[in-house]
Design a protein around this motif. Structure first.
Motif, PDB file in Angstrom:
ATOM      1  N   LYS A  83       0.835  -1.207   0.000  1.00  0.00           N
ATOM      2  CA  LYS A  83       0.000   0.000   0.000  1.00  0.00           C
ATOM      3  C   LYS A  83       0.868   1.253   0.000  1.00  0.00           C
ATOM      4  O   LYS A  83       0.572   2.218  -0.707  1.00  0.00           O
ATOM      5  CB  LYS A  83      -0.949   0.013   1.196  1.00  0.00           C
ATOM      6  CG  LYS A  83      -2.110  -0.945   1.063  1.00  0.00           C
ATOM      7  CD  LYS A  83      -2.996  -0.883   2.295  1.00  0.00           C
ATOM      8  CE  LYS A  83      -4.106  -1.920   2.197  1.00  0.00           C
ATOM      9  NZ  LYS A  83      -4.917  -1.945   3.413  1.00  0.00           N
ATOM     10  N   VAL A  84       1.931   1.251   0.782  1.00  0.00           N
ATOM     11  CA  VAL A  84       2.840   2.389   0.822  1.00  0.00           C
ATOM     12  C   VAL A  84       3.506   2.562  -0.540  1.00  0.00           C
ATOM     13  O   VAL A  84       3.591   3.668  -1.074  1.00  0.00           O
ATOM     14  CB  VAL A  84       3.906   2.224   1.937  1.00  0.00           C
ATOM     15  CG1 VAL A  84       4.976   3.292   1.850  1.00  0.00           C
ATOM     16  CG2 VAL A  84       3.250   2.218   3.306  1.00  0.00           C
ATOM     17  N   ARG A  85       3.966   1.447  -1.122  1.00  0.00           N
ATOM     18  CA  ARG A  85       4.597   1.500  -2.437  1.00  0.00           C
ATOM     19  C   ARG A  85       3.635   2.034  -3.484  1.00  0.00           C
ATOM     20  O   ARG A  85       3.965   2.913  -4.280  1.00  0.00           O
ATOM     21  CB  ARG A  85       5.096   0.119  -2.861  1.00  0.00           C
ATOM     22  CG  ARG A  85       5.898   0.150  -4.174  1.00  0.00           C
ATOM     23  CD  ARG A  85       5.728  -1.116  -4.997  1.00  0.00           C
ATOM     24  NE  ARG A  85       4.365  -1.380  -5.374  1.00  0.00           N
ATOM     25  CZ  ARG A  85       3.715  -0.784  -6.389  1.00  0.00           C
ATOM     26  NH1 ARG A  85       4.292   0.139  -7.118  1.00  0.00           N
ATOM     27  NH2 ARG A  85       2.466  -1.108  -6.666  1.00  0.00           N
ATOM     28  N   ALA A  86       2.399   1.529  -3.482  1.00  0.00           N
ATOM     29  CA  ALA A  86       1.393   1.948  -4.460  1.00  0.00           C
ATOM     30  C   ALA A  86       1.040   3.424  -4.299  1.00  0.00           C
ATOM     31  O   ALA A  86       0.871   4.136  -5.296  1.00  0.00           O
ATOM     32  CB  ALA A  86       0.144   1.076  -4.339  1.00  0.00           C
ATOM     33  N   ALA A  87       0.941   3.892  -3.060  1.00  0.00           N
ATOM     34  CA  ALA A  87       0.637   5.302  -2.822  1.00  0.00           C
ATOM     35  C   ALA A  87       1.753   6.187  -3.370  1.00  0.00           C
ATOM     36  O   ALA A  87       1.492   7.210  -4.012  1.00  0.00           O
ATOM     37  CB  ALA A  87       0.427   5.558  -1.331  1.00  0.00           C
ATOM     38  N   LYS A  88       3.003   5.804  -3.136  1.00  0.00           N
ATOM     39  CA  LYS A  88       4.127   6.578  -3.673  1.00  0.00           C
ATOM     40  C   LYS A  88       4.096   6.561  -5.199  1.00  0.00           C
ATOM     41  O   LYS A  88       4.377   7.576  -5.841  1.00  0.00           O
ATOM     42  CB  LYS A  88       5.458   6.024  -3.171  1.00  0.00           C
ATOM     43  CG  LYS A  88       5.728   6.376  -1.721  1.00  0.00           C
ATOM     44  CD  LYS A  88       7.139   6.068  -1.331  1.00  0.00           C
ATOM     45  CE  LYS A  88       8.012   7.236  -1.713  1.00  0.00           C
ATOM     46  NZ  LYS A  88       9.359   7.181  -1.161  1.00  0.00           N
ATOM     47  N   ALA A  89       3.749   5.428  -5.781  1.00  0.00           N
ATOM     48  CA  ALA A  89       3.681   5.335  -7.245  1.00  0.00           C
ATOM     49  C   ALA A  89       2.581   6.234  -7.797  1.00  0.00           C
ATOM     50  O   ALA A  89       2.761   6.866  -8.838  1.00  0.00           O
ATOM     51  CB  ALA A  89       3.459   3.882  -7.673  1.00  0.00           C
ATOM     52  N   ARG A  90       1.449   6.310  -7.095  1.00  0.00           N
ATOM     53  CA  ARG A  90       0.371   7.203  -7.536  1.00  0.00           C
ATOM     54  C   ARG A  90       0.799   8.663  -7.452  1.00  0.00           C
ATOM     55  O   ARG A  90       0.503   9.458  -8.329  1.00  0.00           O
ATOM     56  CB  ARG A  90      -0.894   6.985  -6.698  1.00  0.00           C
ATOM     57  CG  ARG A  90      -1.735   5.816  -7.124  1.00  0.00           C
ATOM     58  CD  ARG A  90      -3.097   5.791  -6.434  1.00  0.00           C
ATOM     59  NE  ARG A  90      -3.019   5.857  -4.972  1.00  0.00           N
ATOM     60  CZ  ARG A  90      -2.814   4.812  -4.172  1.00  0.00           C
ATOM     61  NH1 ARG A  90      -2.674   3.608  -4.681  1.00  0.00           N
ATOM     62  NH2 ARG A  90      -2.776   4.971  -2.859  1.00  0.00           N
ATOM     63  N   GLU A  91       1.498   9.011  -6.389  1.00  0.00           N
ATOM     64  CA  GLU A  91       1.901  10.397  -6.159  1.00  0.00           C
ATOM     65  C   GLU A  91       3.077  10.835  -7.035  1.00  0.00           C
ATOM     66  O   GLU A  91       3.120  11.970  -7.488  1.00  0.00           O
ATOM     67  CB  GLU A  91       2.302  10.592  -4.689  1.00  0.00           C
ATOM     68  CG  GLU A  91       1.143  10.470  -3.722  1.00  0.00           C
ATOM     69  CD  GLU A  91       1.622  10.418  -2.274  1.00  0.00           C
ATOM     70  OE1 GLU A  91       2.788  10.772  -1.989  1.00  0.00           O
ATOM     71  OE2 GLU A  91       0.806  10.014  -1.423  1.00  0.00           O
ATOM     72  N   ARG A  92       4.026   9.946  -7.231  1.00  0.00           N
ATOM     73  CA  ARG A  92       5.275  10.330  -7.891  1.00  0.00           C
ATOM     74  C   ARG A  92       5.593   9.491  -9.121  1.00  0.00           C
ATOM     75  O   ARG A  92       6.574   9.763  -9.805  1.00  0.00           O
ATOM     76  CB  ARG A  92       6.428  10.231  -6.896  1.00  0.00           C
ATOM     77  CG  ARG A  92       6.203  11.131  -5.682  1.00  0.00           C
ATOM     78  CD  ARG A  92       7.357  11.060  -4.738  1.00  0.00           C
ATOM     79  NE  ARG A  92       8.553  11.618  -5.342  1.00  0.00           N
ATOM     80  CZ  ARG A  92       9.098  12.779  -5.021  1.00  0.00           C
ATOM     81  NH1 ARG A  92       8.532  13.523  -4.093  1.00  0.00           N
ATOM     82  NH2 ARG A  92      10.195  13.199  -5.584  1.00  0.00           N
ATOM     83  N   GLY A  93       4.785   8.454  -9.362  1.00  0.00           N
ATOM     84  CA  GLY A  93       5.047   7.556 -10.487  1.00  0.00           C
ATOM     85  C   GLY A  93       5.972   6.425 -10.087  1.00  0.00           C
ATOM     86  O   GLY A  93       6.465   6.364  -8.965  1.00  0.00           O
ATOM     87  N   GLY A  94       6.167   5.531 -11.051  1.00  0.00           N
ATOM     88  CA  GLY A  94       7.089   4.414 -10.843  1.00  0.00           C
ATOM     89  C   GLY A  94       8.341   4.649 -11.665  1.00  0.00           C
ATOM     90  O   GLY A  94       8.785   5.793 -11.820  1.00  0.00           O
ATOM     91  N   PHE A  95       8.882   3.593 -12.222  1.00  0.00           N
ATOM     92  CA  PHE A  95      10.089   3.700 -13.028  1.00  0.00           C
ATOM     93  C   PHE A  95       9.923   3.065 -14.401  1.00  0.00           C
ATOM     94  O   PHE A  95      10.895   2.910 -15.139  1.00  0.00           O
ATOM     95  CB  PHE A  95      11.269   3.050 -12.288  1.00  0.00           C
ATOM     96  CG  PHE A  95      11.608   3.751 -11.005  1.00  0.00           C
ATOM     97  CD1 PHE A  95      12.400   4.894 -11.021  1.00  0.00           C
ATOM     98  CD2 PHE A  95      11.125   3.294  -9.795  1.00  0.00           C
ATOM     99  CE1 PHE A  95      12.708   5.559  -9.845  1.00  0.00           C
ATOM    100  CE2 PHE A  95      11.425   3.944  -8.613  1.00  0.00           C
ATOM    101  CZ  PHE A  95      12.220   5.087  -8.639  1.00  0.00           C
ATOM    102  N   ALA A  96       8.707   2.725 -14.774  1.00  0.00           N
ATOM    103  CA  ALA A  96       8.448   2.014 -16.024  1.00  0.00           C
ATOM    104  C   ALA A  96       8.798   2.817 -17.268  1.00  0.00           C
ATOM    105  O   ALA A  96       9.142   2.241 -18.306  1.00  0.00           O
ATOM    106  CB  ALA A  96       6.983   1.580 -16.080  1.00  0.00           C
ATOM    107  N   GLU A  97       8.733   4.133 -17.187  1.00  0.00           N
ATOM    108  CA  GLU A  97       8.975   4.954 -18.372  1.00  0.00           C
ATOM    109  C   GLU A  97      10.458   5.264 -18.594  1.00  0.00           C
ATOM    110  O   GLU A  97      10.814   5.952 -19.549  1.00  0.00           O
ATOM    111  CB  GLU A  97       8.136   6.225 -18.301  1.00  0.00           C
ATOM    112  CG  GLU A  97       6.651   5.911 -18.378  1.00  0.00           C
ATOM    113  CD  GLU A  97       5.793   7.156 -18.372  1.00  0.00           C
ATOM    114  OE1 GLU A  97       6.289   8.243 -18.736  1.00  0.00           O
ATOM    115  OE2 GLU A  97       4.621   7.031 -17.988  1.00  0.00           O
TER     116      GLU A  97
END
Length: 105
Positions: A83-97
């Motif tokens: 959940k923490v990881r997903a929230a950070k990904a929503r707020e700041r994105g991941g690294f897929a791009e």
């Protein structure tokens, strides 16, 4: 025998016994356990960095195992960590791009 010792997976003593040796082990106190987990994380990340394409997934699994143990030591279960990881990904994105920042103008 190692004089300083190292943190090992829970079944390692049993595996050593199955191979005919008697391991010398003890259970770390909470402060030592966290310190050793942090050291283990560095060790596993180093092993991943040196791994070839064939062994990289196995080394990443080791990194994840240590990350889960550290999270548990902080009172966070894998679902909460996700959940923490997903929230950070929503707020700041991941690294897929694969974006590389080189500074501002």
């Amino acid at each position: 025998m190692l004089t300083e010792g190292k943190l090992v997976r829970d079944l390692i003593p049993e595996i050593i016994r199955a191979n005919g040796a008697e391991p010398e082990v003890y259970v770390a106190d909470p402060v030592e356990y966290r310190r050793r987990l942090r050291e283990k994380l560095g060790e596993e990340v180093s092993e991943y960095m040196e791994a070839d394409e064939t062994h990289a997934p196995e080394e990443l699994a080791d990194v994840l195992e240590v990350a889960y143990a550290l999270a548990a030591d902080h009172g966070v279960d894998p679902a909460q960590l996700e959940k923490v990881r997903a929230a950070k990904a929503r707020e700041r994105g991941g690294f897929a791009e694969r974006i590389v920042w080189t500074g501002n103008r």
